[in-house]
Design an enzyme around this catalytic site. Structure first.
Site, short mmCIF file in Angstrom:
data_model
loop_
_atom_site.label_atom_id
_atom_site.label_comp_id
_atom_site.label_asym_id
_atom_site.label_seq_id
_atom_site.Cartn_x
_atom_site.Cartn_y
_atom_site.Cartn_z
N ASP A 11 0.99 -0.91 0.10
CA ASP A 11 -0.07 0.07 0.04
C ASP A 11 0.96 1.11 0.02
OD1 ASP A 11 -2.40 1.72 0.36
OD2 ASP A 11 -2.27 1.85 2.46
N SER A 12 0.22 2.31 -0.18
CA SER A 12 1.07 3.67 -0.06
C SER A 12 1.43 3.96 1.31
CB SER A 12 0.06 4.79 -0.56
OG SER A 12 -1.07 4.92 0.12
N CYS A 74 -4.15 -1.08 -1.84
CA CYS A 74 -4.52 0.31 -2.15
C CYS A 74 -5.54 0.64 -3.26
CB CYS A 74 -2.96 0.95 -2.46
SG CYS A 74 -3.31 2.81 -2.89
N GLU A 152 -4.38 9.33 9.30
CA GLU A 152 -2.91 9.43 9.32
C GLU A 152 -2.47 10.04 10.74
OE1 GLU A 152 -0.10 7.75 7.59
OE2 GLU A 152 -1.46 6.58 6.52
N CYS A 184 -11.20 3.25 -0.31
CA CYS A 184 -9.68 3.45 0.05
C CYS A 184 -9.38 2.90 1.29
CB CYS A 184 -9.74 4.86 0.47
SG CYS A 184 -8.30 5.60 1.23
N HIS A 186 -7.74 3.10 3.81
CA HIS A 186 -7.65 3.87 4.97
C HIS A 186 -8.85 3.90 5.79
CE1 HIS A 186 -3.69 5.03 3.86
NE2 HIS A 186 -3.54 5.63 5.02
N1 DGL Z 1 -4.49 3.50 1.00
C1 DGL Z 1 -4.64 4.55 -0.22
C2 DGL Z 1 -5.68 4.08 -1.03
O1 DGL Z 1 -6.43 2.97 -0.71
C3 DGL Z 1 -4.98 5.74 0.08
C4 DGL Z 1 -3.92 6.81 0.41
C5 DGL Z 1 -3.24 7.48 -0.42
O2 DGL Z 1 -3.72 8.69 -0.82
O3 DGL Z 1 -2.15 7.16 -0.68
O4 DGL Z 1 -6.21 4.53 -2.15
#
Ligand code: DGL
Length: 269
Positions: A11-12, A74, A152, A184, A186
């Site tokens: 993931d990012s 992600c 975050e 997302c 998150h």
């Molecule tokens: N976890 C990333 C997603 O699912 C979002 C976070 C980011 O913008 O890097 O898109």
């Protein structure tokens, strides 16, 4: 690469650990190697080219670790780089968007909303998926760039976080969907707050993604047989920010004791 190889997940940042949590719950015997590209977070406001390049580098990192399957945990990378990665690498790749099909097939929904990063919503991948499965459904797709920062930073627990959620979702509330897709990885952290504010059904793809991983491993004969004890989890990150441990435990839903955490040697250009 074989049954005893680990599953790779990237993931990012740390949001993808919400997917690892479900993978470890459904497939407790599997070893997992996670890569969180914290140094380059967020991906959600980057160009498609940059997101593809980061995704290739992250996949190469996991392939070097000998993984038998890669989970792109992600939504931003899944919407922009999944096909590209599948063409480039022979290792099977599972994203987090198509597993949402299972949630969309549950009812004949007439009004569905999806929220995600700007890049995910701009890609149109969710909108296409919903229209394909539910041709008569009205769809609203809303970018919510402020939600990842409040998660975050932990601000989602404060009044200011509640305010940001209300602000980002006010148009979704006016649309009054029957179902909201959390596009997302998150967002599951604030799922309860979102559900309370909107008063509708809210789903994330983490659990469905774990099911897709299980199916893919089984179909390819790569699923590990029962073993004594739980599989290992190794977490690699491209940076270790303030509050890393607390954040990682929140996403993972378990303590980091016994989990190996390393700063990766990946070099970035
Ligand atoms: N976890 C990333 C997603 O699912 C979002 C976070 C980011 O913008 O890097 O898109």
């Amino acid at each position: 690469m074989g049954k005893h190889s680990p599953i790779g997940v990237f993931d990012s940042g740390l949001g993808g650990l919400t997917v690892v949590k479900e993978v470890r719950s459904l497939l407790p015997g599997e070893d997992v190697v996670y890569f969180g590209d914290i140094a380059r977070l967020p991906y959600g406001n980057k160009s498609p080219e940059a997101i593809r390049r980061f995704s290739v580098e992250n996949s190469l990192f996991l392939i070097e670790k000998g993984v038998k399957l890669i989970v792109v945990a992600c939504n931003t990378a899944s919407s922009l780089a999944l096909d590209f990665l599948s063409r480039l690498f022979s290792v099977p790749i599972v994203g987090v968007i198509s597993p949402m099909e299972t949630a969309l097939r549950k009812k004949n929904y007439r009004k569905v909303a999806v929220i995600g990063t700007s890049a995910t919503i701009r890609s149109g991948v969710y909108q296409e998926l919903i229209h394909r499965l539910l041709p008569d459904c009205r769809v609203m797709a809303q970018p919510c760039p402020l939600l990842v920062p409040i998660i975050e930073t932990g601000a989602f627990r404060e009044e200011i976080g509640e305010e940001v959620i209300r602000h980002q979702l006010k148009e979704v509330k006016a649309f009054s969907p029957e179902l909201l897709l959390l596009g997302c990885t998150h967002y599951p952290i604030i799922e309860g707050q979102i559900r309370r504010f909107l008063g509708c059904e809210v789903v994330s793809s983490a659990h469905y993604t774990a099911q897709a991983v299980e199916r893919t491993l089984r179909d390819l004969g790569l699923k590990r047989e029962r073993r004594k004890g739980r599989g290992t989890l190794r977490i690699f990150v491209s940076d270790v920010p303030d509050g890393f441990e607390e954040l990682a435990e929140m996403f993972l839903g378990e303590r980091l004791e016994g989990v190996s955490v390393r700063r990766s040697q990946m070099c970035f250009t």
